[in-house]
Design an enzyme around this catalytic site. Structure first.
Site, PDB file in Angstrom:
ATOM      1  N   HIS A 113     -15.742  48.994  69.806  1.00 47.58           N
ATOM      2  CA  HIS A 113     -14.915  49.101  69.224  1.00 47.58           C
ATOM      3  C   HIS A 113     -14.283  47.461  68.443  1.00 47.58           C
ATOM      4  O   HIS A 113     -12.997  47.863  68.859  1.00 47.58           O
ATOM      5  CB  HIS A 113     -13.955  50.339  69.174  1.00 47.58           C
ATOM      6  CG  HIS A 113     -14.116  51.540  69.099  1.00 47.58           C
ATOM      7  ND1 HIS A 113     -13.874  52.533  70.273  1.00 47.58           N
ATOM      8  CD2 HIS A 113     -15.464  52.091  67.923  1.00 47.58           C
ATOM      9  CE1 HIS A 113     -14.926  53.501  69.500  1.00 47.58           C
ATOM     10  NE2 HIS A 113     -15.626  53.294  67.955  1.00 47.58           N
TER      11      HIS A 113
ATOM     12  N   SER B 111     -13.235  46.260  74.705  1.00 46.09           N
ATOM     13  CA  SER B 111     -13.727  45.761  73.956  1.00 46.09           C
ATOM     14  C   SER B 111     -13.786  44.299  73.520  1.00 46.09           C
ATOM     15  O   SER B 111     -14.091  44.478  73.145  1.00 46.09           O
ATOM     16  CB  SER B 111     -13.613  46.652  72.476  1.00 46.09           C
ATOM     17  OG  SER B 111     -14.838  47.971  73.252  1.00 46.09           O
TER      18      SER B 111
ATOM     19  N   GLU C 235     -19.774  58.985  72.264  1.00 49.78           N
ATOM     20  CA  GLU C 235     -19.801  58.883  74.110  1.00 49.78           C
ATOM     21  C   GLU C 235     -19.822  60.256  73.920  1.00 49.78           C
ATOM     22  O   GLU C 235     -20.911  60.937  74.332  1.00 49.78           O
ATOM     23  CB  GLU C 235     -19.006  57.884  74.788  1.00 49.78           C
ATOM     24  CG  GLU C 235     -19.449  58.702  76.633  1.00 49.78           C
ATOM     25  CD  GLU C 235     -18.371  58.569  77.349  1.00 49.78           C
ATOM     26  OE1 GLU C 235     -18.075  59.281  77.869  1.00 49.78           O
ATOM     27  OE2 GLU C 235     -17.335  57.772  76.933  1.00 49.78           O
TER      28      GLU C 235
ATOM     29  N   SER D  35     -10.189  51.529  68.992  1.00 44.08           N
ATOM     30  CA  SER D  35     -10.834  51.998  70.331  1.00 44.08           C
ATOM     31  C   SER D  35      -9.501  52.738  71.099  1.00 44.08           C
ATOM     32  O   SER D  35      -8.269  52.687  70.958  1.00 44.08           O
ATOM     33  CB  SER D  35     -10.404  50.206  70.946  1.00 44.08           C
ATOM     34  OG  SER D  35     -10.594  50.283  72.439  1.00 44.08           O
TER      35      SER D  35
ATOM     36  N   HIS E 130     -15.717  61.163  68.873  1.00 46.58           N
ATOM     37  CA  HIS E 130     -15.705  59.899  70.015  1.00 46.58           C
ATOM     38  C   HIS E 130     -17.501  60.298  69.925  1.00 46.58           C
ATOM     39  O   HIS E 130     -18.714  61.424  70.303  1.00 46.58           O
ATOM     40  CB  HIS E 130     -15.828  60.610  71.119  1.00 46.58           C
ATOM     41  CG  HIS E 130     -15.391  58.393  71.880  1.00 46.58           C
ATOM     42  ND1 HIS E 130     -16.383  57.777  72.562  1.00 46.58           N
ATOM     43  CD2 HIS E 130     -14.222  57.170  71.550  1.00 46.58           C
ATOM     44  CE1 HIS E 130     -16.461  56.680  72.466  1.00 46.58           C
ATOM     45  NE2 HIS E 130     -15.339  56.460  71.676  1.00 46.58           N
TER      46      HIS E 130
ATOM     47  N   CYS F 219     -23.915  52.880  78.693  1.00 51.52           N
ATOM     48  CA  CYS F 219     -23.127  52.739  79.840  1.00 51.52           C
ATOM     49  C   CYS F 219     -24.079  53.768  80.859  1.00 51.52           C
ATOM     50  O   CYS F 219     -24.193  54.349  80.851  1.00 51.52           O
ATOM     51  CB  CYS F 219     -21.921  52.410  80.024  1.00 51.52           C
ATOM     52  SG  CYS F 219     -20.646  52.348  81.137  1.00 51.52           S
TER      53      CYS F 219
END
Length: 281
Positions: free
Chosen positions: A43, A264, A130, A221, A128, A100
Site C-alpha cells: 500500500h 509500507s 490478508e 494503508s 483487506h 509474510c
C-alpha cells in the site's frame, strides 16, 4: 528547524521481503518474461510506480488464464487463498510466495482449527487482502468482524477460535476478545497482531513533545491510518503524506517536526521528507 524521527518507522519485515522478492524477479527476468504481483504488492503508490517503471505488472485473479509458462507471479505479503494458489500453479507460471511469515502462521491456524470443526472468527477489515487470504484457509467456516458492534451481533458457536488481521488495532482486538469471551468462555483466542504495528505505535507515543508530526505512507494503508489517528491525539499539526511533495506549507514554519512512517514506507521516501524539511520551501 529540528527534525526528529520515531525510533521505529518504515518498512516491516514482511513488506521488505515482498519488495525484495519482486525486485529479484525483475532483475533475473529473461527476454519474454513478464513479472506480475497478485494484486498491488504493497500500500504505497510511490513504490508501486517505481516498480511499474521497471516492468512489474499487477495481475488480477481473473487474468490468470492468460499467463505464459515463462511468466513470474509474486504473491504479495498479504497472501492469497489456497484456491487461487492452485489456479496459478495450473497456469504453469513460476509462482514466488512472498506471503509474510506471520500471515502464513494465521493461515495455518485457520486451516487447523477449521479442520477440527471450529468456526474461525477474524477481527479485521472484510475488504483487506490478508483477511481474504486467511478466510480462504478456513474453507468457508469463517466470520469476519470489524468492530465491537459487529462482534455483539455474532451468534457464537460453542467451538470457535479468534484470530486477528496482523495490522488490526490492539485496543479494538482486546475489546472484541473480551466480549466474545463473555459470550463463550471456551473460545480459543490467538492475538495474531504483528509486533511491527504495535512497535510503530509505541515509538510514536514515546516521541518528545513537538510542534508537528508528519505521518508518511500510503493513504490506503491500514497501519499508516492508525498512526495518523494516534498522532492527531498528540499534536495540533498533523498531516498524512505519501511523499515530500505533499508536505503542507505550514510545516516549514514550525520549530520541531517529528516523522513516523507506516510499514509500507521505504527509507528513501522518509529521507526525502526529512531532507526537504531541512532545506526549506
Amino acid at each position: 528547524m529540528k527534525v526528529i524521527r520515531a525510533s521505529v518507522l518504515g518498512y516491516c519485515m514482511g513488506v521488505k521481503r515482498a519488495v525484495e522478492s519482486a525486485e529479484q524477479a525483475l532483475l533475473h527476468a529473461g527476454a519474454g518474461t513478464t513479472v506480475y504481483t497478485l494484486g498491488p504488492l504493497i500500500h504505497n503508490p510511490s513504490v508501486l510506480n517505481s516498480l511499474a517503471e521497471r516492468g512489474l505488472r499487477i495481475l488480477k485473479v481473473e487474468e490468470s488464464s492468460s499467463l505464459c509458462k515463462d511468466d513470474v507471479v509474486v504473491i504479495r505479503a498479504h497472501g492469497t487463498t489456497p484456491q487461487i494458489e492452485k489456479t496459478l500453479e495450473k497456469s504453469g507460471a513460476c509462482v514466488v510466495d512472498a506471503t509474510c511469515p506471520r500471515v502464513h502462521g494465521s493461515q495455518k491456524r485457520a486451516a487447523l482449527w477449521s479442520s477440527r470443526g471450529y468456526t474461525v472468527i477474524i477481527a479485521g477489515d472484510k475488504n483487506h487482502g490478508e483477511v481474504t487470504s486467511i478466510a480462504g484457509y478456513a474453507e468457508g467456516n469463517c466470520i469476519v468482524v470489524q468492530s465491537v458492534k459487529e462482534a455483539e451481533a455474532v451468534i457464537l458457536p460453542q467451538k470457535a477460535v479468534l484470530l486477528a488481521q496482523t495490522t488490526f488495532s490492539p485496543v479494538e482486538f482486546e475489546k472484541i476478545s473480551s466480549l466474545l469471551k463473555k459470550k463463550n468462555p471456551s473460545i480459543e483466542v490467538f492475538n495474531t497482531i504483528c509486533n511491527a504495528t504495535l512497535d510503530r505505535q509505541n515509538a510514536l507515543l514515546s516521541l518528545e513533545p513537538t510542534d508537528g508530526i508528519l505521518v508518511i505512507g500510503g493513504k490506503n494503508s491500514a497501519n499508516t491510518r492508525r498512526l495518523y489517528e494516534t498522532a492527531c491525539t498528540l499534536c495540533g499539526h498533523v498531516a498524512l503524506i505519501e511523499s515530500e511533495s505533499e508536505i503542507p506549507d505550514e510545516f516549514f514554519a514550525l520549530g520541531t517536526v517529528a516523522l513516523t512512517a507506516g510499514a509500507s514506507t521505504p527509507d528513501s521516501i522518509i529521507d526525502a521528507v526529512e531532507r526537504t524539511l531541512l532545506q526549506g520551501k
